[in-house]
Design an enzyme around this catalytic site. Structure first.
Site, short mmCIF file in Angstrom:
data_model
loop_
_atom_site.label_atom_id
_atom_site.label_comp_id
_atom_site.label_asym_id
_atom_site.label_seq_id
_atom_site.Cartn_x
_atom_site.Cartn_y
_atom_site.Cartn_z
N LYS A 10 0.85 -1.19 0.00
CA LYS A 10 0.00 0.00 0.00
C LYS A 10 0.89 1.24 0.00
CE LYS A 10 0.88 1.32 4.46
NZ LYS A 10 1.61 2.55 4.82
N ASP A 141 -3.32 -1.08 10.46
CA ASP A 141 -3.43 -1.10 9.00
C ASP A 141 -4.07 -2.38 8.47
OD1 ASP A 141 -2.26 1.36 8.91
OD2 ASP A 141 -0.34 0.69 8.10
#
Length: 288
Positions: A10, A141
């Site tokens: 990401k 996350d």
């Protein structure tokens, strides 16, 4: 049956620190987007309840490895709630491409891929929302990787709102150092009072990362990398570093810059995607 599962990277397209809670956690606003690049996990179901990681990380005991922790967390949850009585063991190996301490979410992505894959393989029947809630115990996350869509995050990163930023091409480069997150968040000079703004305002502003000045101050290699990339394209730190990304409109433009990179820069070119490769493979949009 799928055996190989993507575990994508990401980027934090922007990252602002808006405060700090009494328990020490930082409040933030950030925009997550996935890359069509990452690690690959190979997962096979065992006919017992053993969890075996076939590719252990040197210096990281299994009980601390997020892959093993995620498998055992789901296993315990399913046992506790009586979800399916089929054998729930697994043999897992990883083809590691993402650097540790790079700010690309590798460990969190690995944990999320394990939760999503074993939920399917073990037929636990949990929804993505339930898996995301479970995954939060492994890291802030993890939920965004479980849900599998680009997202605007607030709070400590757990409050997610789907978003659809432009799917640009990125040159992602690593300066050859790892940055432990506590080094950045523990720095007295870290800006912790960026005003909270609505998403529509943030999307129109110039993107930035409040962690970048600290990373550049404390790590000469990051300073050199950012300075070099800025000669070619808008560039900034992802997460707390150490990786830096430069954005381009085309793959060709990104690769041209990578081909000019000095030998000390290690990098790759990937496209930003708003739907995770993990979820695209589950839905049959891409082949395993």
């Amino acid at each position: 049956m799928i055996r190989q599962w993507p575990s994508p990277a990401k980027l934090n397209l922007f990252l602002y620190i808006t405060g700090q809670r009494e328990d020490g956690y930082h409040l933030l606003q950030t925009l997550f987007q996935f890359l069509d690049y990452g690690d690959t996990l190979t997962i096979d179901v065992r006919q017992d309840d053993a969890i075996h990681l076939l590719t252990p990380v040197a210096g990281v005991p299994d009980e601390q490895n997020l892959i093993v922790r995620a498998a055992r967390l789901l296993q315990q949850h399913c046992d506790r709630h009586g979800l399916n009585t089929a054998p729930r063991g697994a043999e897992i190996s990883i083809e590691k491409r993402l650097p540790m301490g790079g700010g690309l979410g590798g460990g969190s992505s690995n944990a999320a891929t394990v939760l999503v894959a074993l939920n399917d393989l073990w037929r636990c029947g949990l929804s993505d929302e339930q898996l995301a809630e479970l995954g939060l115990a492994l890291g802030a996350d993890v939920p965004v990787f479980v849900r599998g869509h680009a997202a605007f995050a607030e709070g400590i990163g757990e409050r997610l709102q789907p978003a659809n930023p432009q799917e640009k091409w990125y040159l992602v480069a690593h300066p050859g150092v790892s940055i432990p997150t506590p080094v950045i968040f523990g720095d007295a000079d870290l800006k912790r009072d960026t005003p909270v703004r609505p998403l529509n305002v943030l999307l129109q502003a110039t993107y930035a990362n409040d962690c970048e000045p600290i990373a550049r101050k404390r790590f000469r290699e990051v300073e050199q990398l950012v300075s070099w990339l800025l000669e070619y394209a808008p560039s900034r730190l992802t997460g707390t570093g150490a990786c830096v990304f430069a954005e381009f409109d085309t793959e060709t433009a990104a690769r041209q810059v990578l081909n000019q990179a000095p030998e000390w820069i290690r990098g790759f070119v990937a496209r930003g995607v708003n739907v995770s490769p993990l979820h695209r493979i589950r839905s049959g949009q891409i082949e395993p």
